[in-house]
Design an enzyme around this catalytic site. Structure first.
Site, short mmCIF file in Angstrom:
data_model
loop_
_atom_site.label_atom_id
_atom_site.label_comp_id
_atom_site.label_asym_id
_atom_site.label_seq_id
_atom_site.Cartn_x
_atom_site.Cartn_y
_atom_site.Cartn_z
N ALA A 61 -36.45 -7.04 18.55
CA ALA A 61 -36.51 -8.36 17.91
C ALA A 61 -37.10 -9.36 18.89
CB ALA A 61 -35.10 -8.78 17.51
N GLY A 100 -34.26 -3.53 18.45
CA GLY A 100 -34.70 -3.45 17.06
C GLY A 100 -35.88 -2.50 16.89
N GLU A 103 -34.33 0.75 16.41
CA GLU A 103 -33.63 0.72 15.10
C GLU A 103 -34.62 0.88 13.95
OE1 GLU A 103 -31.42 -2.90 16.61
OE2 GLU A 103 -29.91 -1.96 15.34
N GLU A 123 -29.68 -4.01 23.32
CA GLU A 123 -29.11 -5.31 22.91
C GLU A 123 -27.93 -5.75 23.76
OE1 GLU A 123 -30.14 -2.95 20.81
OE2 GLU A 123 -30.93 -3.81 18.95
#
Ligand SMILES: CC/C=C\CC(=O)SCCNC(=O)CCNC(=O)[C@H](O)C(C)(C)COP(=O)(O)OP(=O)(O)OC[C@H]1O[C@@H](n2cnc3c(N)ncnc32)[C@H](O)[C@@H]1OP(=O)(O)O
Length: 718
Positions: A61, A100, A103, A123
């Site tokens: 992210a 992310g 993910e 994270e």
């Protein structure tokens, strides 16, 4: 953004394009939605390949967006949409797939990685948890124990380990892209149900509770007080015990709690400040952008003591050939043996071929340095000896060779005065063990040239260290701030506290070790030697000096007395603690009665010192010195001070660094407390609030990133 193209074989290729790391910004998420929808709707497309531009899959992210209002489509439904696709989606993992990014890849049906790639759910290092389904999909893919480790540590996993664990389906040394395209063709048309991780059950050991409990114990040891790793354990527990949808709900709840926490803010601040430290500037206008570093093809290290050995190993590990110099055959032999065994351990650990290491030659002859580009002197902290070496180096080295001194606090300019080219003398303060610790203070004397700074900073990068440019003063930034901190710890003992009480408070704050345990570990004689050199104790102390005062200021002779009685810390089995079993610190009844005698000898009324007072006096005195450092222009910014403390002094990352912490606590509160403690201890001048702190409070306590503008109005030593 994400680029869409159709290639022969009925394949749609979607390329994430957001340099430098293809972070999943709002625009990228929007583009992924759009392109995936397009590919799934296109009758001609039978399979989809998802990759990242410029050899990097995705760095996760966009962290910069975390401090702004959320815009664009969220990650979770986007990843769900990919997983639900009836057409196979193959992720091409080159470079990195972090946070992310991984993910996203876990939502794909297959993952093909290049052998040089790394993956990880990072994270937790940002004070968060993998809340785009990572805590639920990874345990289902590789089992609870392995996933728990990866999620709670945020560690980087090599492609080789990833394929072994089952995170990726295939690793290739050749083109991962080509491999993925060919693979996609072979699975086109197959049913994707069995590849949807959300439909899997996580393989779970019978003793789940003890596995999770063990993880919590390790977390408490590693990062006491940190919220994110504990939340990660709770999320993995949900993956192990709940259906996917409920697990996802738990993941979201935990993320909501972490996302707005001060800890997440502090850790994200650390992420950006660490990178910003490399962009050094000096008030003269020199900076990383306009100053070219000299190439370092060969380096030398003088002195093979603890520091010299670690520095030589660091250089060699970076592939730089090293000449190591000692003064005596015996020391040279011992140094060579130690360095070689450190290097062997190192190459075994990293699976490095010897060819990847720079060669090291050993010599007693300084003249062998005539062709070196850079010399790092790492002898004892003895000014006369260092000056002698710099004078000799001036006559043997090339005129453009950079001369570095590894000192933890001596005056760089005085050392430079012994060299014929003082502008090429720069301080490189490594931290012990030098081949492990990440921090390098690059100390700039008044005559140090921008080229010297640039070369030392470039060297830090090559050594995979975090270089921070600091000015020249006794102790530079890190050690200078440690002085008032340790002094307060001694004073607290004088007033009634016990070492274990002080340490407990500091450890609960998040330091891995309290100050007394740290001193025992590094040896009490280190500070004793420097106090003797400064004439604060020992033979240079003028007769008749008061025991508890130096130059009209309070002084604690406690550590000197301990050293005089042979208590030097762990190495002598006793210091502030007793070490009956190796390295296990136990409170020492002897010390307790010694402190009582000491207090009665000096008429000190012992009192119960509260935990708040311990924390405030130790930390606020350190922070106050940080403000003085800013005021004097010894550090360019509060961010640099924080990087130094987090990467070199064990300051808990989830507290951001001392200056960030001060701002989080509230500068008016720090000021108020310092004023209070200074009123009650007028003989401790460093408790007097610095004028920089007063100024910031007067200006309404602006956030840390605005301090630099105010600091620039002051003098600078850089
Ligand atoms: C619902 C929530 C779901 C997910 C949450 C997340 O995904 S959180 C983000 C998780 N990702 C990470 O933790 C990765 C962070 N980045 C890195 O570890 C490194 O940057 C990386 C990717 C290994 C690359 O390292 P390298 O040494 O090559 O470059 P550098 O670190 O200097 O980074 C270059 C510039 O890119 C910026 N940057 C890196 N990652 C991000 C990111 N995820 N978001 C935004 N920006 C990122 C970095 O700040 C550097 O910028 P610069 O301005 O040049 O200093």
């Amino acid at each position: 953004m994400a680029l869409y193209r159709r290639i022969p074989g009925a394949i749609a290729v979607i390329t994430l394009t957001n340099p430098p790391v293809n972070a999943l910004s709002c625009t990228v998420r929007e583009a992924i939605y759009e392109t995936v929808k397009r590919a799934t709707a296109d009758q001609e497309v039978k399979a989809i390949v998802l990759c990242g531009a410029n050899g990097k899959f995705c760095g996760g992210a966009d962290i910069k967006e975390f401090s702004r209002e959320m815009r664009g489509p969220p990650l979770v439904p986007m990843i769900d949409m990919i997983e639900e696709s009836e057409k196979p989606v193959v992720a091409v993992i080159e470079g990195v797939a972090f946070g992310g990014g991984l993910e996203l890849a876990l939502g794909c049906h297959y993952r093909i990685a290049h052998s040089g790639a790394q993956v990880g759910l990072t994270e937790v290092t940002l004070g968060l948890l993998p809340a785009a389904g990572g805590t639920q999909r990874l345990p289902r893919l590789i089992g609870v124990p392995a996933a728990l480790d990866i999620i709670t540590t945020g560690r980087h996993v090599s492609a080789q380990e990833a394929v072994r664990l089952g995170i990726v389906d295939k690793v290739t040394d050749s083109s991962a892209m080509e491999e993925a395209i060919e693979f996609a063709k072979t699975v086109a048309g197959e049913p994707m149900g069995p590849r949807r991780l959300s439909l899997w059950t996580a393989a779970c050991p019978e003793d789940l509770d003890s596995l999770l409990e063990g993880a919590l114990v390790r977390i408490r040891q590693r990062s006491r007080g940190a919220l994110a790793p504990v939340a990660c354990v709770q999320a993995v527990r949900a993956a192990a015990s709940l259906p996917f949808a409920q697990g996802m709900k738990k993941e979201q709840e935990l993320m909501a709690y972490l996302f707005t926490s001060g800890q997440a803010r502090a850790m994200q601040y650390c992420f950006f400040t660490q990178r910003a430290a490399a962009r050094w500037t000096t008030p003269s206008g020199a900076s990383w952008e306009n100053t070219k570093a000299r190439p370092v093809r060969q380096a030398a290290v003088i002195g093979l003591g603890t520091m010299g050995k670690g520095i030589a190993v660091s250089l060699s590990r970076a592939g730089i050939p090293v000449i190591a110099v000692e003064t005596e055959q015996k020391r040279l032999k011992a140094g060579r043996k130690a360095v070689n065994s450190m290097l062997t351990r190192e190459s075994q650990k990293r699976g490095l071929a010897e060819a990847h290491l720079g060669s090291i030659s050993f010599t007693l002859d300084l003249r062998k340095l005539r062709d070196t580009d850079l010399v790092i002197e790492a002898v004892f902290e003895d000014m006369a000896l260092k000056k002698q070496i710099f004078s000799k180096l001036s006559s043997v080295c090339r005129p453009d060779a950079l001369l570095c001194t590894n000192t933890s606090g001596l005056n760089i300019d005085e050392i430079a005065s012994a060299a014929s080219r003082p502008e090429l003398v720069v301080g490189t303060h490594f931290f012990a063990p030098a081949h492990v610790m990440k921090l390098l203070e690059v100390v700039c004397g008044p005559r140090t040239s921008p080229v010297a700074v640039a070369t030392a900073m470039q060297l830090a990068k090559r050594l995979e260290k975090i270089g921070v440019v600091v000015g020249n003063c006794s102790g530079f930034v890190g050690n200078r701030m440690m002085r008032p901190y340790t002094e307060q710890a001694y004073y607290l003992l004088e007033e009634g506290a016990r070492p274990e009480e002080v340490d407990l408070v500091l450890e609960e704050f998040g330091f891995a070790m309290g100050i007394f345990r740290v001193m025992d570990l590094s040896g009490l004689d280190v500070g004793w030697r420097s106090r003797k050199e400064l004439g604060l104790t020992g033979p240079k102390l003028p007769p008749g000096t008061e025991a508890r005062s130096r130059g009209g200021k309070r002084y604690s002779p406690l550590p000197d007395i301990l050293c005089e009685s042979g208590r030097l810390g762990q190495k002598t089995g006793r210091g502030w603690y007793l070490y009956e079993k190796e390295r296990v610190a136990t409170p020492d009844p002897w010390l307790q009665s010694f402190l009582e005698d000491y207090r009665s000898r000096f008429g000190i009324q012992s009192r119960r010192v509260g935990q708040d007072e311990i924390l405030e006096r130790c930390l606020y005195s350190l922070i106050n010195e940080g403000f003085r450092i800013l005021q004097e222009g010894i550090a360019a910014s509060p961010e640099d001070i924080d990087v130094i403390y987090v990467s070199g002094y064990g300051w808990p990352r989830h507290r951001g660094g001392p200056m960030f912490y001060a701002w989080m606590v509230g500068l008016p509160k720090v000021l108020d407390k310092l004023e209070h403690y200074h009123r009650t201890h007028p003989d401790i001048p460093n408790l007097a609030p610095s004028s920089m702190l007063r100024k910031l409070v007067a200006r309404g306590s602006p956030p840390v990133h605005q301090w630099r503008a105010l600091i620039q109005q002051h003098s600078s030593q850089l």
